[in-house]
Design a protein around this motif. Structure first.
Motif, mmCIF file in Angstrom:
data_model
loop_
_atom_site.group_PDB
_atom_site.id
_atom_site.type_symbol
_atom_site.label_atom_id
_atom_site.label_comp_id
_atom_site.label_asym_id
_atom_site.label_seq_id
_atom_site.Cartn_x
_atom_site.Cartn_y
_atom_site.Cartn_z
ATOM 1 N N ARG A 1 0.835 -1.211 0.000
ATOM 2 C CA ARG A 1 0.000 0.000 0.000
ATOM 3 C C ARG A 1 0.867 1.258 0.000
ATOM 4 O O ARG A 1 0.593 2.221 -0.728
ATOM 5 N N LYS B 1 2.580 1.716 -3.398
ATOM 6 C CA LYS B 1 1.661 2.233 -4.424
ATOM 7 C C LYS B 1 1.560 3.758 -4.347
ATOM 8 O O LYS B 1 1.445 4.428 -5.372
ATOM 9 N N ASP B 2 1.627 4.286 -3.145
ATOM 10 C CA ASP B 2 1.599 5.741 -2.977
ATOM 11 C C ASP B 2 2.887 6.395 -3.475
ATOM 12 O O ASP B 2 2.890 7.547 -3.909
ATOM 13 N N ILE C 1 4.837 5.218 -5.990
ATOM 14 C CA ILE C 1 5.245 4.771 -7.318
ATOM 15 C C ILE C 1 5.566 5.930 -8.249
ATOM 16 O O ILE C 1 6.475 5.850 -9.085
ATOM 17 N N ASP D 1 0.918 2.317 -13.036
ATOM 18 C CA ASP D 1 0.903 2.219 -11.578
ATOM 19 C C ASP D 1 1.643 0.959 -11.122
ATOM 20 O O ASP D 1 2.180 0.198 -11.932
ATOM 21 N N TYR D 2 1.664 0.749 -9.833
ATOM 22 C CA TYR D 2 2.409 -0.359 -9.240
ATOM 23 C C TYR D 2 1.986 -1.702 -9.832
ATOM 24 O O TYR D 2 2.823 -2.520 -10.244
ATOM 25 N N ASP D 3 0.681 -1.955 -9.880
ATOM 26 C CA ASP D 3 0.179 -3.245 -10.343
ATOM 27 C C ASP D 3 0.524 -3.495 -11.806
ATOM 28 O O ASP D 3 0.793 -4.641 -12.197
ATOM 29 N N THR E 1 10.664 -3.038 -6.260
ATOM 30 C CA THR E 1 10.048 -1.906 -6.962
ATOM 31 C C THR E 1 11.106 -1.017 -7.596
ATOM 32 O O THR E 1 10.982 -0.612 -8.761
#
Length: 551
Positions: free
Chosen positions: A144, A147-148, A150, A374-376, A500
């Motif tokens: 989580r 993701k913020d 990224i 995005d991350y995904d 990441t």
């Protein structure tokens, strides 16, 4: 005269109190490990064992051979008759991480080194303090949180590829560029912005005392390697203030340099932390205007201190320790892994082209850029994930992790090993005080687990279901059945963070640039982490020349 005699007797008693337990432990080790096979080492000695060969930066080939070719359990003669074990057997490691999780911890000298240099960070903390710190840090390394962050990772990766593109030739010949420094700058800047909410400057003009000190920590530590086990004993005799004074006056360059590194890191970390504390008092709106937008690690830890219970709050020294340790652990490890990926892509043009086509399909052919993803979406790039996974399988940043037990332990083996007397050994008796090397690279390249081609770099193995032998081995792991990030209470808390960073860097680089090998031969040396160098070079810094051209 009587006083002198009493003083002499007291000194002898103290020496015996220290020496006798060590002798007793070595005798127990000798009997417990008498028939366990050891590595080939004609120059092994009672004084140093195979320590010099295993820790010498220029003999990484020997270290790799011992860890990957000499079996799942290897006896390693060490300092003054001490015996250590390298273990990659999955059942033995499961017991170490599980049944004996409270018994096996980092060696005291390992924790003390990080405590003295960086303060009470996660690596230095033990027992309840370690549990408390890990609890505070876990939310910061969650998916989580990533993701913020990224967009920030993406921006720094784009700066890296743009900087290298400015140096690259537009023709097919390409330009040789020494890129290790730029990869190091990328890693440090990415962690600086996302963890500290602080910038070390643009990628093309990067560098502070802080950043240079962090980069020099690994090579300096290797020069002190043989003497680190003495640190807990020295700390018992002298307070920290005296030790710091001695480090500044003893005419030994590595020791003095390590003190200078510690001073630089502590000073800058303290400045960043105090500025963050002042901004936090001004409210969330002010924090959102900062580099990390108030979502960076330091901001989160400071907020937790405001809202947390009195006994659960972290001290200023605790937070300073986390800042310094994170920057150390997340910079060299990631930058050298990205360097390894670039080298492998340069040597395997078909893999590089396949990866580039996947990235182009996700961006150019859809009218988007990597900055839009995005991350995904990055995680779903299957071939990118395969390249990253295969690289950290073959070449983990740390080949081993050390543990020592404070009690006797019996570790079962998934398969018997044959002793030097020809008899099978089905379990290991580990006397208290024995240092165990958790053999990560040996586990990752075990042919009985990963197949006959386990010693070959093949990203395609990750595009198909893994062999049943991988699942059946029950390897202790936090990611993809790999030992690269360890497991248990001391597993790498920031593994998703590191992955990441790697995905971002490789994606941006390959989409914009083509890599081919330089004429210079690249060798890898042990300097804290395994890092690249040019054969014959006298430089102590990482070196990685590669030919690049624009796509």
């Amino acid at each position: 005269m009587l006083r002198v005699a009493l003083a002499a007797l007291l000194l002898v008693a103290c020496l015996l109190a220290v020496i006798l337990p060590q002798v007793k432990r070595r005798l127990r080790q000798f009997h417990a490990f008498k028939t366990i096979p050891g590595p080939p080492c004609p120059s092994s000695s009672f004084w140093a064992g195979v320590t010099k060969q295993l820790h010498d930066p220029s003999t990484i080939e020997y270290r790799e051979h011992v860890l990957t070719q000499c079996g799942r359990v290897v006896k390693l003669p060490a300092f003054l008759g001490d015996i250590q074990l390298s273990i990659s057997d999955p059942l033995a490691l499961s017991a170490l991480y599980g049944k004996y999780r409270d018994a096996f911890d980092l060696p005291g000298w390992h924790s003390e080194t990080f405590s003295v240099v960086f303060g009470p960070g996660l690596t230095a903390a033990r027992g309840h303090q370690h549990i408390k710190q890990r609890k505070h840090l876990s939310p910061v390394f969650s998916v989580r949180y990533l993701k913020d962050m990224i967009s920030i990772f993406n921006q720094v990766a784009q700066e890296l590829s743009d900087t290298l593109a400015d140096k690259a030739s537009r023709d097919s010949e390409g330009t040789e560029v020494e890129i290790s420094e730029y990869l190091s700058r990328f890693s440090l800047e990415a962690v600086g912005r996302t963890a500290l909410g602080y910038s070390f400057g643009p990628i093309n003009a990067h560098g502070t005392h802080y950043s240079r000190s962090l980069k020099e920590f690994g090579p300096t530590l290797v020069k002190l390697q043989l003497w680190r086990p003495l640190l807990p004993w020295v700390k018992c005799l002298f307070p920290s203030s005296v030790l710091r004074y001695l480090a500044s006056v003893i005419p030994w360059h590595p020791l003095r340099h390590m003190k200078a590194i510690s001073d630089d890191v502590y000073k800058t970390s303290r400045q960043v932390l105090r500025r963050k504390g002042e901004l936090l008092k001004q409210g969330d709106e002010v924090m959102r205007q900062e580099i990390g937008e108030g979502k960076d690690l330091v901001s989160i830890l400071l907020r937790q201190n405001v809202t947390g219970l009195e006994g659960e709050r972290m001290t200023e020294d605790d937070i300073l320790g986390q800042m310094s340790l994170l920057l150390l652990a997340a910079t060299d490890t990631t930058s050298t892994t990205v360097a390894r990926i670039v080298q492998l892509l340069a040597e395997n043009q078909d893999v590089q082209e396949t990866l580039r086509r996947e990235l182009q399909d996700a961006t150019v052919h859809t009218g988007r850029t990597l900055l839009d993803m995005d991350y995904d979406e990055f995680v779903r790039l299957r071939y990118l994930e395969a390249v990253v996974c295969e690289t950290i399988r073959m070449y983990p940043a740390f080949y081993t992790g050390n543990r020592v037990s404070d009690e006797d332990a019996v570790l079962p083996l998934s398969e018997p090993i044959i002793g030097t007397d020809g008899k099978p050994i089905v379990e290991l008796f580990i006397p208290a005080g024995t240092i165990v090397w958790i053999n990560m690279v040996g586990s990752n390249r075990d042919t009985a687990i990963w197949g006959h081609d386990a010693n070959e770099w093949k990203p395609e193995r990750w595009l198909a279901p893994q062999p049943s032998s991988v699942a059946e081995a029950h390897i202790p792991s936090v990611f993809a059945n790999l030992s690269s990030f360890a497991a248990g209470a001391r597993s790498c808390i920031g593994y998703n963070y590191a992955l990441t960073e790697m995905r971002m860097a490789v994606a941006h680089l390959v989409l914009q640039l083509k890599f081919t090998p330089s004429d210079k031969e690249i060798v890898w040396k042990l300097g804290g982490v395994v890092s690249p160098s040019v054969r014959g070079s006298k430089s102590t810094k990482p070196e990685f020349p590669v030919v690049i051209s624009r796509v």
